[in-house]
Scaffold this motif. Structure first.
Motif, short mmCIF file in Angstrom:
data_model
loop_
_atom_site.label_atom_id
_atom_site.label_comp_id
_atom_site.label_asym_id
_atom_site.label_seq_id
_atom_site.Cartn_x
_atom_site.Cartn_y
_atom_site.Cartn_z
N TYR A 257 77.42 4.12 4.46
CA TYR A 257 76.51 4.03 5.59
C TYR A 257 75.57 2.85 5.34
O TYR A 257 75.24 2.53 4.19
N PRO B 276 71.01 -1.53 10.18
CA PRO B 276 71.19 -2.89 10.72
C PRO B 276 70.39 -3.94 9.96
O PRO B 276 70.70 -5.13 10.03
N ILE C 90 72.77 -4.77 6.66
CA ILE C 90 74.21 -4.89 6.78
C ILE C 90 74.71 -6.26 6.33
O ILE C 90 75.74 -6.37 5.66
N VAL D 83 83.95 -2.16 10.21
CA VAL D 83 82.57 -1.78 10.49
C VAL D 83 82.56 -1.02 11.81
O VAL D 83 82.98 -1.55 12.85
N ARG E 271 80.25 0.86 14.62
CA ARG E 271 78.85 0.82 15.08
C ARG E 271 78.67 1.72 16.29
O ARG E 271 79.51 1.78 17.18
N GLU E 272 77.56 2.47 16.31
CA GLU E 272 77.19 3.30 17.46
C GLU E 272 78.31 4.26 17.85
O GLU E 272 78.67 4.37 19.04
N GLU F 125 79.86 1.95 21.43
CA GLU F 125 80.71 2.11 20.25
C GLU F 125 81.57 0.87 20.05
O GLU F 125 82.13 0.32 20.99
N LEU G 132 72.49 -7.55 15.37
CA LEU G 132 72.94 -6.28 14.80
C LEU G 132 71.99 -5.15 15.17
O LEU G 132 70.81 -5.17 14.82
N GLY H 145 71.81 -0.64 15.89
CA GLY H 145 72.47 0.65 15.72
C GLY H 145 72.74 1.00 14.28
O GLY H 145 72.42 0.25 13.36
N GLU H 146 73.34 2.17 14.07
CA GLU H 146 73.71 2.62 12.74
C GLU H 146 75.15 2.21 12.45
O GLU H 146 76.00 2.26 13.33
N PHE H 147 75.40 1.84 11.20
CA PHE H 147 76.71 1.31 10.83
C PHE H 147 77.39 2.20 9.78
O PHE H 147 76.74 2.75 8.90
#
Length: 291
Positions: free
Chosen positions: A170, A173, A176, A194, A196-197, A203, A222, A224-226
């Motif tokens: 995990y 942003p 990353i 990768v 994302r979202e 997504e 960049l 969101g969560e990755f």
């Protein structure tokens, strides 16, 4: 030894671990909704976030906080409620509690106190990212978030580069770019996906080798969560990596970790001892005393 029969008709004194959607509210299960309605109390990582979920589905169960900073005192309170015959649901902000989120300590405490723990299936970002990556899923290692400090992160990547299974990480942003660069420098130009979202409107999957992903990150805003899915190493690479130090003396071996991996002498000695299958005291003696 403890044996738990989860569905013996006992619903009191039970901890339910309930996954919640990681973005798309339609991913909640009927069973999760039913459980959140019937328990005595819901222990949530962030009550403000979970309240939105409960309001959306008209659930009025009592909600209390259970997070990293109050888990000890709140855990004791929850155990008291179990003792009084109540049932508890634990949820995180998104996904499966206990996976890079609070939950493990409460589950452990409940098991030690002989209270049933029932885990519901549900949303999880890492598994979605793995299956969607196109990389092998027959063997994988979930790591979660790498350490924030550069030295600690590099030390972990040196350890992880020998893992043959696909790696699941995990990342935020804000880190990353640096993480992709460190993956490239420590693990080589491996295939990376990768994600994302996940499950949300934006997504996105970005698949390619490490160099391509670095170029993408440099040119992209960049958000969101990755979740990073990284190709594991081959058996040939493992053997090569294990023997890279064969031409070095013990002192040179330790010095390599200090200079190249930015490890402390203590950690470098520990790593050298592990590589060479030697007692740490012998490596310490050679590096600090005999040279």
């Amino acid at each position: 030894m403890k044996i738990q029969k989860s569905f013996s008709g006992q619903e009191l004194n039970t901890v339910y671990v309930v996954p919640t959607p990681i973005g798309n509210l339609e991913d909640i299960t009927f069973r999760a909704l039913k459980t959140l309605m019937k328990v005595s109390v819901i222990a949530a990582e962030d009550t403000r976030n979970t309240k939105k979920l409960l309001n959306h589905f008209d659930i009025t169960t009592q909600l209390i906080s259970y997070h990293e900073h109050n888990k000890e005192t709140r855990g004791e309170q929850l155990l008291e409620r179990l003792e009084n015959g109540e049932s508890i649901a634990i949820v995180s902000d998104a996904g499966m509690p206990g996976i890079s989120d609070p939950g493990y300590e409460l589950v452990q405490a409940a098991i030690e106190a002989d209270y049933p723990v029932v885990v519901l299936p549900g949303a999880n970002a890492a598994l979605c990212a793995l299956v969607g990556s196109g990389l092998p899923a027959d063997e994988f290692l979930f790591y979660g978030f790498l350490p924030r400090k550069k030295r600690d992160k590099e030390a972990e990547l040196e350890r992880l580069k020998l893992v043959s299974g696909t790696l699941l990480l995990y990342e935020s942003p804000y880190r990353i770019k640096d993480t992709l660069k460190m993956l490239h420098s420590h693990l080589g130009d491996r295939q990376i996906s990768v994600a994302r979202e996940l499950t949300k409107k934006f997504e996105e999957y970005i698949r390619g080798n490490a160099a391509e992903l670095i170029d993408w990150a440099e040119k992209t805003e960049l958000k969101g969560e990755f979740c990073l899915v990284v190709e594991g190493t081959s058996s040939e690479s493992v053997q090569k990596d294990k023997l890279w130090w064969s031409s070095l003396s013990v002192v040179e071996h330790v010095s390599h970790y200090i200079n190249e991996a930015d490890l402390s002498s203590k950690d470098a000695i520990k790593r050298t001892a592990s590589d060479r299958n030697m007692p740490k005291r012998e490596v310490y003696q050679t590096y600090h005393v005999d040279q």
